[in-house]
Write an enzyme that holds these catalytic residues in place. Structure first.
Site, mmCIF file in Angstrom:
data_model
loop_
_atom_site.group_PDB
_atom_site.id
_atom_site.type_symbol
_atom_site.label_atom_id
_atom_site.label_comp_id
_atom_site.label_asym_id
_atom_site.label_seq_id
_atom_site.Cartn_x
_atom_site.Cartn_y
_atom_site.Cartn_z
ATOM 1 N N GLU A 250 -94.787 96.086 126.173
ATOM 2 C CA GLU A 250 -93.619 95.700 126.965
ATOM 3 C C GLU A 250 -93.204 94.241 126.769
ATOM 4 O O GLU A 250 -93.362 93.394 127.665
ATOM 5 C CB GLU A 250 -93.892 95.998 128.449
ATOM 6 N N GLU A 357 -96.773 105.402 127.450
ATOM 7 C CA GLU A 357 -97.270 105.064 128.791
ATOM 8 C C GLU A 357 -96.410 105.707 129.851
ATOM 9 O O GLU A 357 -95.177 105.715 129.751
ATOM 10 C CB GLU A 357 -97.301 103.544 128.996
#
Length: 512
Positions: A250, A357
């Site tokens: 991220e 995820e």
């Protein structure tokens, strides 16, 4: 053509769920002497099928059998919904499913008694009694699901040669031992491990902190590439070869996400990351002793697709040429259309798209802890996995394999849901959430190498279908309605079958 009479999967195979009711719904209890399994005989006669079902009312991997009908007479009663399979139209190939082995998972597993721990290993990764996971995501260094933030070579500072990164950290040595035990217990040597780093040591970053607005200092671009290769080489020497890594977890957390995210991160713009990949990480990895390891790009939310990769190539023209795959997270799927995945697949043909995820309990209005027995949370998983598979995704990896009763440990108090919750107080029990069964309806049946085929459905039924390498067909479908439905499934090769399915129920139909 005639259809079979209405039927429901009511049989059971393997060890049944030891159900326990909580205010949020039912869980299946595993302890040191007992854990339910998923066992069935695969259909071997043309037109025969196995049907496995789970529901909000309490079915957990209920197993039934039957056969298609080729008769020509019309059914006297029209079905509530229909599913039509067309094997002539083919789409993406699926590589498999999995979960993450974080520091929190390692810590929780270590607290459980060995027989229970082994049962959980089999539950996830066994191909014969479990749900047949193939993939495992492992953080490179620390992540928020750890007891504290950490990285390799924190000292000495400003050490671009990584002179203190010559052995694995004790925390990783424990993970290596646990994962090797998992491989043995589950009898699965086909597990593929994917690594991702959350943050380098603080001295490599512009803000000299684990979290907050940050960038990688340009003078450490090569050191950060070397760091990844060093880790891969040490893990391989310890007996765990990695299948892939990503460019980092991220990257927008350190650019805009720091306003509300307070765990380890490293900020990248797409152009900066493209320069690092094209001039440092890509060449370093491909010229190393672990050159076989694949590289996935982005590892962030769906709204970054596909523009992130075009901007990476603005940073360096070779950036995306080094990428074998494109990694996406699910947290903002509700505001980013699935068509972005198809656009990305069309723009970058030949590159794998993996969801790497997913979890629940992360949003402001959600409960930030596990809800034992919640079917609503399982339904979220079911519908989003169906959506991803309907839109070009090649692999799907959940977040933490096992969390404690609070949804951690997590040093940033970023507690979330998990498919299995460990009772770390008694150390004798763990609870398979409805999410576990939702995941298993995909992972156990859609085997690696399965090719998605066209599947159409009507009236509150969501569906995806695949042709497996063994030439069996698997159809996974969900009844979103709050009432039972009769569903007519058509396959031109075998005819039709009609099924009576409960409200809020998921089904895996496997046939030859």
């Amino acid at each position: 053509m005639a259809l079979l009479a209405l039927q429901t999967a009511v049989g059971a195979s393997g060890l049944p769920c030891a159900a326990r009711r909580y205010s949020g719904g039912s869980v299946c209890v595993c302890n040191v002497t007992y854990c339910d399994t998923l066992e069935f005989v695969e259909p071997s006669v043309d037109g025969s099928y196995v049907l496995v079902s789970s529901s909000s009312a309490g079915l957990r991997f209920a197993v039934g059998e039957g056969s298609f009908s080729n008769a020509t007479s019309k059914p006297s009663i029209r079905a509530d919904a229909s599913i039509t399979i067309n094997l002539q139209r083919k789409f993406q190939t699926v590589e498999g499913f999995g979960g993450a082995f974080t520091g929190a998972v390692s810590y929780n597993l270590a607290k459980l008694r060995a027989p229970l721990r082994d049962s959980l290993y089999r539950a996830y990764y066994s191909k014969t009694v479990g749900i047949g996971y193939r993939f495992m995501r492992v953080p490179i260094g620390g992540c928020d699901f750890d007891l504290e933030p950490w990285a390799y070579n924190e000292l000495p500072v400003n050490d671009g040669a990584l002179s203190n990164f010559s052995t694995l950290d004790d925390r990783d040595l424990v993970k290596v031992s646990q994962i090797q035990q998992l491989i043995e217990v589950a009898d699965n040597r086909d597990i593929r491990i994917i690594g991702a780093a959350w943050s380098p040591p603080r001295w490599m970053k512009t803000n000299n902190d684990w979290t907050g607005a940050s960038r990688l200092k340009p003078e450490y671009y090569q050191a950060w590439a070397d760091y990844h290769v060093r880790y891969l080489e040490l893990m391989k020497a310890a007996g765990l070869g990695f299948w892939a890594i990503s460019t980092g977890n991220e990257p927008l957390n350190g650019v805009i996400g720091f306003l509300f995210i307070h765990f380890m991160s490293l900020g990248w713009t797409a152009q900066e990351q493209g320069r690092w990949v094209g001039q440092f990480l890509g060449p370093t990895l491909k010229n190393s002793a672990v050159a076989e390891v694949k590289l996935f790009g982005c590892d962030d939310q769906r709204y970054t697709f596909p523009w992130w990769f075009g901007l990476m190539d603005q940073g360096d023209a070779n950036a995306t040429n080094y990428l074998d795959g494109l990694a996406v997270h699910w947290y903002w799927d509700g505001v980013a259309p699935a068509a972005l995945l198809d656009q990305t697949a069309q723009r970058y043909p030949g590159k794998l798209i993996f969801n790497t995820e997913a979890s629940l309990g992360d949003k402001p209005l959600q409960q930030h802890h596990p809800i034992l027995g919640s079917w609503d949370r399982a339904e979220s998983y079911i519908l989003y996995i169906l959506q991803d598979l309907q839109h070009s995704v090649n692999g799907w990896i959940d977040w933490n394999l096992v969390l404690d009763e609070r949804g951690g440990p997590n040093y940033a108090k970023n507690y979330v849901e998990s498919a299995v919750i460990a009772n770390t107080t008694s150390k004798d029990e763990a609870y398979k959430q409805p999410i576990f069964y939702a995941l298993g309806h995909f992972s156990r049946f859609i085997l690696p190498g399965s090719v998605r085929v066209e599947a159409r459905s009507t009236n509150n039924v969501e569906v995806v279908a695949f042709e497996r390498q063994d030439k069996r067909t698997v159809v996974v479908f969900y009844n979103k309605a709050t009432s039972p439905l009769s569903v007519q499934l058509e396959d031109s090769r075998y005819g039709s079958v009609r099924l009576r399915i409960p409200a809020k129920s998921i089904h895996s139909l496997l046939y030859t």
